[in-house]
Design a protein around this motif. Structure first.
Motif, PDB file in Angstrom:
ATOM      1  N   LEU A   1      -8.338  -0.884  -1.667  1.00  0.00           N
ATOM      2  CA  LEU A   1      -7.212  -1.778  -1.397  1.00  0.00           C
ATOM      3  C   LEU A   1      -5.960  -0.990  -1.006  1.00  0.00           C
ATOM      4  O   LEU A   1      -4.882  -1.214  -1.526  1.00  0.00           O
ATOM      5  N   GLY A   2      -6.124  -0.047  -0.102  1.00  0.00           N
ATOM      6  CA  GLY A   2      -4.963   0.653   0.404  1.00  0.00           C
ATOM      7  C   GLY A   2      -4.530   1.861  -0.399  1.00  0.00           C
ATOM      8  O   GLY A   2      -3.610   2.570  -0.006  1.00  0.00           O
ATOM      9  N   PHE A   3      -5.167   2.106  -1.526  1.00  0.00           N
ATOM     10  CA  PHE A   3      -4.820   3.284  -2.316  1.00  0.00           C
ATOM     11  C   PHE A   3      -6.028   4.201  -2.393  1.00  0.00           C
ATOM     12  O   PHE A   3      -7.151   3.747  -2.531  1.00  0.00           O
ATOM     13  N   THR A   4      -5.763   5.503  -2.333  1.00  0.00           N
ATOM     14  CA  THR A   4      -6.878   6.444  -2.362  1.00  0.00           C
ATOM     15  C   THR A   4      -7.324   6.692  -3.782  1.00  0.00           C
ATOM     16  O   THR A   4      -6.537   7.145  -4.621  1.00  0.00           O
TER      17      THR A   4
ATOM     18  N   GLY B   1     -11.431  11.239  -0.873  1.00  0.00           N
ATOM     19  CA  GLY B   1     -11.539  10.111  -1.793  1.00  0.00           C
ATOM     20  C   GLY B   1     -11.915   8.851  -1.054  1.00  0.00           C
ATOM     21  O   GLY B   1     -12.297   8.882   0.113  1.00  0.00           O
ATOM     22  N   ARG B   2     -11.789   7.734  -1.755  1.00  0.00           N
ATOM     23  CA  ARG B   2     -12.173   6.463  -1.168  1.00  0.00           C
ATOM     24  C   ARG B   2     -11.005   5.490  -1.253  1.00  0.00           C
ATOM     25  O   ARG B   2     -10.309   5.433  -2.252  1.00  0.00           O
ATOM     26  N   ASP B   3     -10.809   4.713  -0.195  1.00  0.00           N
ATOM     27  CA  ASP B   3      -9.716   3.746  -0.179  1.00  0.00           C
ATOM     28  C   ASP B   3     -10.075   2.520  -0.996  1.00  0.00           C
ATOM     29  O   ASP B   3     -11.084   1.875  -0.740  1.00  0.00           O
TER      30      ASP B   3
ATOM     31  N   THR C   1      -3.937  -1.422   6.537  1.00  0.00           N
ATOM     32  CA  THR C   1      -4.599  -0.765   5.408  1.00  0.00           C
ATOM     33  C   THR C   1      -5.445   0.441   5.797  1.00  0.00           C
ATOM     34  O   THR C   1      -5.392   1.478   5.143  1.00  0.00           O
TER      35      THR C   1
ATOM     36  N   GLN D   1      -2.732  -1.253  -6.419  1.00  0.00           N
ATOM     37  CA  GLN D   1      -2.289  -2.619  -6.122  1.00  0.00           C
ATOM     38  C   GLN D   1      -1.808  -3.315  -7.383  1.00  0.00           C
ATOM     39  O   GLN D   1      -0.871  -4.110  -7.331  1.00  0.00           O
TER      40      GLN D   1
ATOM     41  N   ASN E   1       0.820  -1.220   0.000  1.00  0.00           N
ATOM     42  CA  ASN E   1       0.000   0.000   0.000  1.00  0.00           C
ATOM     43  C   ASN E   1       0.855   1.272   0.000  1.00  0.00           C
ATOM     44  O   ASN E   1       0.397   2.330   0.421  1.00  0.00           O
TER      45      ASN E   1
ATOM     46  N   ASP F   1     -12.322   3.197   3.834  1.00  0.00           N
ATOM     47  CA  ASP F   1     -12.617   4.525   4.367  1.00  0.00           C
ATOM     48  C   ASP F   1     -12.952   5.447   3.208  1.00  0.00           C
ATOM     49  O   ASP F   1     -12.359   5.357   2.150  1.00  0.00           O
ATOM     50  N   ALA F   2     -13.890   6.354   3.432  1.00  0.00           N
ATOM     51  CA  ALA F   2     -14.197   7.330   2.394  1.00  0.00           C
ATOM     52  C   ALA F   2     -14.462   8.668   3.045  1.00  0.00           C
ATOM     53  O   ALA F   2     -15.074   8.739   4.106  1.00  0.00           O
ATOM     54  N   ASP F   3     -13.936   9.718   2.403  1.00  0.00           N
ATOM     55  CA  ASP F   3     -14.265  11.066   2.863  1.00  0.00           C
ATOM     56  C   ASP F   3     -14.150  11.995   1.659  1.00  0.00           C
ATOM     57  O   ASP F   3     -14.049  11.515   0.528  1.00  0.00           O
TER      58      ASP F   3
END
Lengths: 318, 253
Positions: free
Chosen positions: B163-166, B159-161, A266, B38, A50, B154-156
């Motif tokens: 798989l670990g990337f925004t 942006g939205r996560d 994560t 990913q 990540n 998580d989202a705000d």
């Protein structure tokens, strides 16, 4: 937070290891804070799962440290080694070459090794062998199972299966059998718990115990963080102490357990918690001190070695 | 092998330059464009192996990270596709400025292929040929794939996560509008499209390629593992040798 600068470099005797060094734009040359070296996790390249290696490096650099992320030979962009070393020995040789390069080029004499998973294991195994290493940050290092691990695992398993055991009596029988078992024995009934089999072998236990003994003898400060994401290996905060009953970690080891984190931290909340924990640990151990320090441990000898003593930090996860 | 930073002060891009290892006196040059998130991590070693093959085939190769990805400057949440297309152009310019090449081959995997196609349509004089490996042909379909693959992150407002990337709102918007069929007619005459089973080609795009006024482009199907999906819990993708072979043989031809 200070602005961070990054530089790409080639390390090692053959200039075959690719790395990126991060440091604060305003960092003074005379700053004696230890350099932090972040190791690969598995076969993921130096940015980390990540991209967490990059994120951590930048935060730690902004806090005043020089941080190196590099690829071990044969991983990421680093060339394979040309000698015939086995993988573990190759990794240890790579780490030494990287530290040698840092010392030669930048006068680095104190290093904290940081790793997740295999990176944590490499850090732990290498740490006690090199006097330049003063600290270890171990994220989900491999530790052997204990009696309590098995019990907790089975309790979880039984809840999950909705109770395969049909009666309180059969449950009680199984539990008492588990508790009577010596943590170091591998026996038939424990075989069907799908933990990494090698961690339970006498050979691996002894090897890891020896590595951690060297780390303790070398007076390394250690932060070990365990996540619920590796329930196949650990499932409670103090398992590391019970897994190595012959070792006296004393106050040099800070243990944490993230009960809602996956193996690679994560979620934003867990990443933030990890970062805060890391910065706090660095401050507590005095690694945030920019002044030159002597090579002698600052913890009085009589505070070390109390039977089973360890520092309780953070919320206790049960 | 030369790891270095290029680009501007505001937008420092990490690049890894590997020179041709062939005996030929005059090198050709290629820019490799990575996937996102990913997929980039999992496919990293495949892209490296491709670079090694291209070096052996006489190419100087530049692999690089987009802004907000890999080792480049910028946080993960600062990525946007317009910026990434500009980054590809910066990489092309860098290679042209530092090697003997007057044109470069452009190679992309997944989202990297999509962006490469769009850049190739714009920078026609600089692109000698284009290789698209399992391109993302439809942005909305790709977004759906990402959503299916990642548990609700998580989202705000940032942006939205995934798989670990925004996945920023800007990127989500950009992806929503992405449609390779629109640039089909502007692709270079020398374009290779290679697809493996894991990335089915939308009919619209296949039709657009076939109906190009400037000459039909075929899509080559190769039975191989996807380089960008996790292979057997290793954390990395498989290395589809047949695809690497086909790509390097075509690029060198």
């Amino acid at each position: 937070m200070m602005q961070v600068k990054e530089q790409a470099i080639l390390l090692g005797a053959r200039k075959s290891l690719v790395g990126v060094i991060a440091q604060a734009a305003t960092r003074a040359d005379a700053d004696e804070r230890p350099t932090i070296v972040i190791l690969n996790s598995g076969i993921i390249h130096r940015i980390g799962p990540n991209r967490m290696g990059v994120a951590l490096a930048r935060v730690l650099a902004a806090a005043g440290h020089v941080v190196l992320r590099f690829d071990l030979s044969g991983i990421g962009d680093s060339d394979a080694r040309t000698d015939s070393l086995q993988p573990l020995d190759a990794a240890l040789a790579d780490i030494k070459e990287a530290l040698d390069a840092l010392e030669a080029a930048r006068g680095v004499r104190r290093v904290i090794l940081l790793g997740l998973c295999s990176g944590a294991d490499h850090a732990a195994i290498y740490g006690g062998s090199d006097p330049r290493v003063v600290g270890l940050v171990l994220l989900d290092p491999a530790i052997p199972p204990t009696r309590r691990y098995r019990l907790r695992y089975w309790m979880w398993r039984m809840r999950w299966l909705g109770g395969r055991l049909s009666s309180p009596r059969s449950t009680a029988r199984l539990v008492s059998r588990l508790l009577r078992r010596d943590a170091a024995d591998v026996d038939d009934e424990a075989q069907d718990i799908p933990m990494t089999p090698s961690l339970d072998s006498r050979e691996v236990r002894d090897f890891l115990e020896q590595a951690y003994r060297r780390a303790i003898d070398s007076r390394l400060q250690m932060l070990a963080v365990f996540t619920a994401g590796r329930g196949d290996r650990h499932n409670y905060r103090t398992q590391m102490l019970e897994a190595f009953p012959n070792l006296r970690f004393g106050e040099r080891l800070q243990l944490e357990y993230f009960d809602d984190s996956d193996h690679v931290f994560t979620s934003r909340a867990n990443r933030a918690r990890l970062t805060e924990l890391l910065l706090g640990w660095i401050a507590r151990t005095g690694f945030s001190d920019a002044r030159e320090r002597s090579g002698v441990s600052d913890v009085p000898a009589d505070r070390l070695g109390e039977a089973g003593a360890h520092v309780v930090r953070g919320p206790v996860a049960e | 092998m030369n790891p270095f930073y290029f680009g501007t002060r505001e937008r420092r891009l990490f690049g890894l330059f590997t020179p041709s290892s062939a005996a030929k006196a005059r090198s050709r040059a290629a820019v490799l464009c990575h996937p996102w998130g990913q997929e980039y991590i999992r496919a990293h070693r495949s892209m490296r192996r491709l670079a090694v093959r291209l070096n052996a085939a006489g190419f100087d190769v530049l692999r690089f990270d987009y802004y907000g990805s890999g080792d480049s400057s910028g946080e993960t949440g600062e990525a946007d596709l317009d910026g990434w297309r500009r980054d590809i152009e910066t990489a092309i310019d860098e290679l042209k400025d530092t090697t003997a090449a007057t044109q470069v081959a452009l190679v992309g995997l997944r989202l990297g292929a999509t962006l490469a196609a769009q850049v190739a349509a714009k920078r026609r004089n600089d692109i000698e040929r284009l290789a698209l490996w399992d391109p993302v042909a439809s942005g909305p379909a790709y977004l759906r794939e990402l959503e299916e693959a990642s548990p609700l992150g998580d989202a705000d407002e940032a942006g939205r996560d995934m798989l670990g990337f925004t996945l920023t709102q800007a990127m989500a918007r950009d992806l929503g509008a992405l449609d390779l069929a629109a640039s089909a007619s502007a692709l270079p005459a020398r374009t290779l499209v290679v697809v493996t089973d894991a990335a089915p080609v939308p009919a619209r795009w296949a039709a657009a390629l076939e109906q190009r006024a400037t000459g039909a482009l075929a899509i080559e199907s190769i039975a191989a593992e996807p380089a960008w999906l996790e292979h057997r819990d290793s954390g990395a993708g498989a290395i589809p040798v047949k695809v690497l072979q086909r790509l390097s043989e075509w690029l060198a031809s």
